[in-house]
Structure formats: structure tokens, C-alpha cells
Design an enzyme around this catalytic site. Structure first.
Site, short mmCIF file in Angstrom:
data_model
loop_
_atom_site.label_atom_id
_atom_site.label_comp_id
_atom_site.label_asym_id
_atom_site.label_seq_id
_atom_site.Cartn_x
_atom_site.Cartn_y
_atom_site.Cartn_z
CB THR A 1 -3.05 4.05 0.98
OG1 THR A 1 -2.92 4.82 -0.21
CG2 THR A 1 -4.37 3.27 0.93
CG LEU B 1 -2.01 -0.99 1.40
CD1 LEU B 1 -2.72 -0.79 2.74
CD2 LEU B 1 -3.00 -0.91 0.26
CG ASP B 2 0.52 4.37 -2.90
OD1 ASP B 2 1.36 3.57 -3.33
OD2 ASP B 2 -0.29 4.99 -3.61
NE ARG B 3 5.76 8.00 5.20
CZ ARG B 3 6.77 8.80 5.46
NH1 ARG B 3 7.60 9.15 4.48
NH2 ARG B 3 6.97 9.28 6.67
CG HIS C 1 0.87 6.25 -7.33
ND1 HIS C 1 1.85 7.18 -7.65
CD2 HIS C 1 1.23 5.76 -6.12
CE1 HIS C 1 2.74 7.23 -6.68
NE2 HIS C 1 2.40 6.38 -5.74
#
Length: 317
Positions: free
Chosen positions: A144, A140-142, A239
Site C-alpha cells: 500500500t 500500512l501494508d508493504r 487488511h
């Protein structure tokens, strides 16, 4: 820290199936993540005598050449801050002998490095020292928050990676966007390509020559100037949700990379201080029992508070 010389290592059956970069991050303890990717790019790490990409999946019997690096001494104690340990223990949504699902907080990277000492995987390995096979199943993105799946056995990692490849993992996100959406669901199938700017910043653009990407967006709740959507991922590109929404004219709230600056400022007045993107639930076949497992992560209090203010008609100039 101690210096190592050139080492040869053969991949065991228990180690097979994991990504090369994840393997190196685990065995080269104390080596910065940025340095691990540097020795991969330079070809100093060899697999069966040749170069290999970070996402290469190791096979039993592969022979790795590991270059000289400085690693943590065997008796060197690494201690996780008590506050982080407590918060992560409280954020575990599901755990058994095969898998662990974490409600990852926004702001916590999945990996350390680039100035970050702790990522979710490093911290959880310290919390679960007996789980020698603890690995990230996906990322997961930081910024999110929400459901992050980790495996505790190599067999579970292989099974879950196959499930991701075959579309056997259902992932739903909640995302707040600018504008009024309407009543209908929409499917977005725009291909995406990663680019690196001269500054080193990584960005993703819609590009017909990029990798296929498929997202379904379903309206959940409408507000005066925004809409809460459910995003269903059929692919897992970097993304993906944020770029697909930007491309069709509905930027994500709090997104400082692909979003709308004026819209973000208006929501700051309602208390939004980060990206409004939350991995709300995952469903997958349990790698041990074979039964369907659904895990939900409740919407964090800070995001729920923003929705409450929008329901009250809160706006800023």
C-alpha cells in the site's frame, strides 16, 4: 556486532507510551526483527517480571529484562543507500518538530526484517538522527502506498495513539475494484480475525468472533469492468479494506492474496503491476498546536496511468 549479557532497563517518562516491539526495535540496533519477535514469544523479554505482548504500551517506571543478543557496536556505521535516501526525502509530505508524514512508496515495508534490511522507520531514523523519538504512529501494508504518520516526540506519539483509539484520525484511501458498483455508498461492518496458515502466511478472514471492523465505501469513478472507490476507515484492522471488499464481491485490483486472478491479469495488460490501494489523505489534530491538520498524497503515476487507460476504454481479453 557485539554480544550483550542480560540487562535490566527502566522505562523513562520520555519513553513511555510506545509499543514494546517498537521500543525493542529501536534499542536493540542490528537485531533482526524476526529475532525480536522470537524473544518476545518465548518470554525471554520480561516486563515487571512477567511476559508481555508485542503491542503492550510501556508505562513510566516499567522494568524490562532484556536477554543476551548481538547488537550493533556503538561505533558501527550504518549507511543508507543514497538512492533510498533521496527518494524518501522527496516523499516527505509534511514535517515539523512533532510529526512527519511520509508518502510511503508501494513495496517499502514500514519495518525491516524477514529478509528486508530497510523499512521506512529504520531508513527515516538514519535520515533524522537528531529525532531520537521518531516512531511509527500506525502502519500500512508493504504494497500500500500513501500517507504514513510518524511522531518525533513521545508526547506526540501518545497524543496520536489516543486520537486513533478515540476515532480522531480521518483516513481516506483510493482503491480500484472489480465490477460495477453503482451510485450509492455502502457501509461494511463485518468482524475480522487474523489466521496463520501452516506455511506461516498470515491471512485475515471474516469471522463473527473476530474484532469489530467498519469501512465506508464511496464510488468515485466507474469504468466498463471496474470502479474507483474512496474507502473511509473507522477502524484499523489488518487488511481491512481488502478483506471487506472481497467479502462483498468486489476484490481489489492487483491483490494477489484476496483478489481475483482473471481480473488482475486483465489489468496487468493495462500496466498495473501492484496492489491498487493508496492512502490518499489523513486528517488529525496536531499534537503541538491542537489545530486540524490535513495531509494529502497524490495518486502515484503508475496508478494514475492505469486509470487513464481505463478511461480510454482499454481492455484485454
Amino acid at each position: 556486532m557485539v554480544d550483550t549479557g542480560v540487562r535490566q532497563r527502566q522505562v523513562s517518562g520520555e519513553e513511555a507510551g510506545q509499543r514494546l516491539d517498537n521500543f525493542l526495535l529501536r534499542v536493540l540496533k542490528g537485531v533482526p526483527r524476526s529475532h525480536i519477535y522470537k524473544i518476545l514469544r518465548s518470554g525471554e523479554v520480561r516486563v515487571n517480571g512477567g511476559r508481555a505482548r508485542p503491542h503492550y504500551h510501556l508505562a513510566e517506571g516499567d522494568t524490562l529484562r532484556l536477554p543476551p543478543v548481538r547488537v550493533a557496536a556503538p561505533n558501527e556505521t550504518v549507511r543508507l543507500p543514497d538512492s533510498l535516501a533521496r527518494s524518501l526525502e522527496q516523499a516527505i509530505l509534511y514535517e515539523d518538530n512533532y510529526v512527519l508524514v511520509l508518502d510511503k512508496p508501494s513495496g517499502l515495508a514500514v519495518h525491516g526484517g524477514s529478509g528486508l534490511r530497510w523499512g521506512a522507520i529504520e531508513a527515516l531514523r538514519l535520515l533524522r538522527p537528531a529525532a531520537a523519538g521518531l516512531e511509527l504512529v500506525h502502519r500500512l501494508d508493504r504494497d500500500t502506498s500513501g500517507c504514513l504518520i510518524l511522531s518525533k516526540r513521545r508526547s506526540a506519539l501518545r497524543a496520536l495513539h489516543e486520537a486513533f483509539r478515540e476515532g480522531g484520525v480521518e483516513k481516506h484511501y483510493l482503491v480500484l475494484v472489480a465490477g460495477r458498483w453503482g451510485r450509492d455508498a455502502r457501509e461494511v461492518t463485518l468482524a475480522l480475525r487474523k489466521n496463520t496458515l501452516q506455511s506461516g502466511e498470515r491471512v485475515v478472514r471474516v469471522d463473527a468472533a473476530g474484532k469489530a471492523a467498519h469501512t465506508t465505501f464511496v464510488p468515485v469513478e466507474a469504468f466498463a469492468t471496474a470502479t474507483l472507490l474512496r474507502a473511509e476507515l473507522d477502524t484499523g484492522r489488518t487488511h481491512q479494506i481488502r478483506v471487506h471488499l472481497q467479502a462483498i464481491g468486489y476484490p481489489v485490483a492487483g491483490d494477489d492474496k484476496y483478489g481475483d486472478a482473471a481480473f488482475n491479469r486483465s489489468l496487468q495488460g493495462l500496466g498495473l503491476k501492484r496492489l491498487f490501494l493508496h492512502a490518499a489523505h489523513v486528517t488529525f489534530r496536531h499534537p503541538g498546536s491542537g489545530e486540524s491538520l490535513r495531509v494529502e498524497a497524490p495518486l502515484p503515476e503508475d496508478l494514475a496511468a492505469v486509470l487513464a487507460r481505463l478511461r480510454e476504454g482499454g481492455t484485454t481479453p
